[in-house]
Design a protein around this motif. Structure first.
Motif, PDB file in Angstrom:
ATOM      1  N   GLU A 101       3.673  -2.101  -7.050  1.00 25.17           N
ATOM      2  CA  GLU A 101       3.335  -3.227  -7.920  1.00 25.17           C
ATOM      3  C   GLU A 101       4.371  -3.439  -9.018  1.00 25.17           C
ATOM      4  N   SER A 102       5.180  -2.433  -9.287  1.00 25.33           N
ATOM      5  CA  SER A 102       6.188  -2.553 -10.336  1.00 25.33           C
ATOM      6  C   SER A 102       7.508  -3.143  -9.831  1.00 25.33           C
ATOM      7  N   ARG A 153      -3.024 -10.891   2.179  1.00 27.78           N
ATOM      8  CA  ARG A 153      -4.099 -10.961   1.201  1.00 27.78           C
ATOM      9  C   ARG A 153      -4.513  -9.588   0.695  1.00 27.78           C
ATOM     10  N   ALA A 154      -3.637  -8.608   0.854  1.00 28.91           N
ATOM     11  CA  ALA A 154      -3.895  -7.294   0.271  1.00 28.91           C
ATOM     12  C   ALA A 154      -3.459  -7.317  -1.187  1.00 28.91           C
ATOM     13  N   ARG A 155      -3.935  -6.360  -1.948  1.00 33.06           N
ATOM     14  CA  ARG A 155      -3.522  -6.255  -3.339  1.00 33.06           C
ATOM     15  C   ARG A 155      -2.011  -6.043  -3.421  1.00 33.06           C
ATOM     16  N   GLY A 156      -1.342  -6.867  -4.187  1.00 35.77           N
ATOM     17  CA  GLY A 156       0.098  -6.724  -4.365  1.00 35.77           C
ATOM     18  C   GLY A 156       0.935  -7.292  -3.244  1.00 35.77           C
ATOM     19  N   THR A 157       0.385  -8.193  -2.419  1.00 30.85           N
ATOM     20  CA  THR A 157       1.149  -8.795  -1.326  1.00 30.85           C
ATOM     21  C   THR A 157       2.479  -9.351  -1.840  1.00 30.85           C
ATOM     22  N   SER A 206       0.817  -1.216   0.000  1.00 27.02           N
ATOM     23  CA  SER A 206       0.000   0.000   0.000  1.00 27.02           C
ATOM     24  C   SER A 206       0.850   1.265   0.000  1.00 27.02           C
ATOM     25  N   GLY A 207       2.156   1.100   0.121  1.00 28.31           N
ATOM     26  CA  GLY A 207       3.041   2.267   0.085  1.00 28.31           C
ATOM     27  C   GLY A 207       3.694   2.510   1.436  1.00 28.31           C
ATOM     28  N   ARG A 214       6.180   4.922  -2.529  1.00 24.95           N
ATOM     29  CA  ARG A 214       5.224   5.858  -1.934  1.00 24.95           C
ATOM     30  C   ARG A 214       3.786   5.574  -2.335  1.00 24.95           C
ATOM     31  N   THR A 215       3.569   4.815  -3.402  1.00 23.21           N
ATOM     32  CA  THR A 215       2.214   4.526  -3.865  1.00 23.21           C
ATOM     33  C   THR A 215       2.080   3.044  -4.191  1.00 23.21           C
ATOM     34  N   THR A 216       0.840   2.579  -4.243  1.00 23.39           N
ATOM     35  CA  THR A 216       0.576   1.192  -4.603  1.00 23.39           C
ATOM     36  C   THR A 216       1.019   0.904  -6.029  1.00 23.39           C
TER      37      THR A 216
END
Length: 296
Positions: A99-100, A126-130, A37-38, A93-95
């Motif tokens: 993810e990259s 289980r968060a987005r991009g774990t 999440s950043g 700093r950002t999601t």
């Protein structure tokens, strides 16, 4: 060693726990923000931005012209704890930028820092991009769970899912430990009782972090500590937990790196362990006001 700290949905505390453990760690240590999440820690310790943009994303860019381990270390800052041996590697700093990131490549890079222990904040499971590559490569995973009936019951009912998410091989794998987090206004259960119940599921409880919002805010909001910060309940307990967590991580790290012993095929069936899934987990009895708190 690589130790990851994560939490369940609805059980915040991974970031404060990671920084408190790093701040009081008995050896050289670096807190690495792998939260998808950043990251927020750089803004806490450098609110004016005098250090510029730092983090793993910037390191990946710099790695085009230098080895990644060196590029990552150049992005780290020294934590202002006065020891000169505890550090922070800020996250994205950002999601979107998180993810990259190439997590497996980052894990291989930080594994090269043999003289410093890595404590990675992986945010919520289980968060987005774990960052599964980070969790699966850890010598030990520390799961922070809120000490209340709902959170403990959620962990008990999802123990197999949690292990699968982390990448462990069944309940016999000792790569996961639990730290309970006291929260305001919730029924509180004794650490020994929680350990007795969760231990049946192969989830040992190594200790508890106290409800200490003032000290936690110094690590996750604005760093402006008073004279009592170093002796705050949060840091005092983190010092004790760090010793136990470090001992378990070191023991598992050595065991994982030992040469594999070959077992004759004829002996496989007799040595196979049958793991039976428990039917239901009774909840521990809450500690009532004025009653001795078992385990701490």
């Amino acid at each position: 060693m690589l130790i990851t700290i994560t939490s369940l949905t609805g059980s915040p505390g991974a970031s404060a726990a990671t920084l408190a453990l790093t701040w009081t760690w008995p050896r050289h240590a670096i807190a690495v923000e792998c939260d998808p999440s950043g990251g927020q820690a750089l803004a806490v310790f450098d609110p004016g931005g005098s250090l510029g943009h730092r983090g793993m994303f910037e390191a990946m860019l710099a790695a085009r012209t230098m080895p990644l381990p060196r590029a990552l270390w150049q992005q780290a800052i020294t934590l202002p704890d006065g020891t000169g041996r505890h550090f922070l590697l800020p996250g994205s700093r950002t999601t979107r930028t998180a993810e990259s990131l190439q997590w497996q490549r980052l894990v291989e890079a930080v594994r090269g820092w043999e003289s410093v222990d890595v404590l990675a904040d992986c945010g919520r499971l289980r968060a987005r991009g774990t960052p599964h590559a980070v969790l699966g490569s850890a010598d030990l995973v520390v799961l922070v769970v809120r000490n209340d009936r709902h959170s403990l019951r959620a962990l008990a009912s999802s123990a197999d899912v949690v292990r699968e998410e982390i990448g462990l091989l069944g309940s016999a794998d000792d790569g996961l430990v639990v730290v309970s987090q006291v929260s305001a206004g919730a029924q509180r259960f004794g650490v020994k009782e929680i350990d007795r119940q969760l231990g049946k599921l192969g989830l040992p409880v190594v200790g508890e972090l106290p409800w200490d919002p003032s000290a936690a805010a110094q690590l996750t909001d604005t760093f402006n500590p008073g004279k009592r910060f170093e002796r705050s309940p949060l840091l005092e307990r983190a010092r004790q937990l760090g010793l136990e967590i470090g001992k378990r991580a070191f023991a598992r790290s050595r065991r994982l790196r030992e040469p594999v012993r070959h077992v004759p095929a004829s002996g496989l069936s007799s040595q196979r362990e049958v793991v039976r899934r428990p039917q239901a987990l009774p909840m521990p009895r809450p500690v009532r006001e004025g009653e001795q708190h078992a385990g701490g």
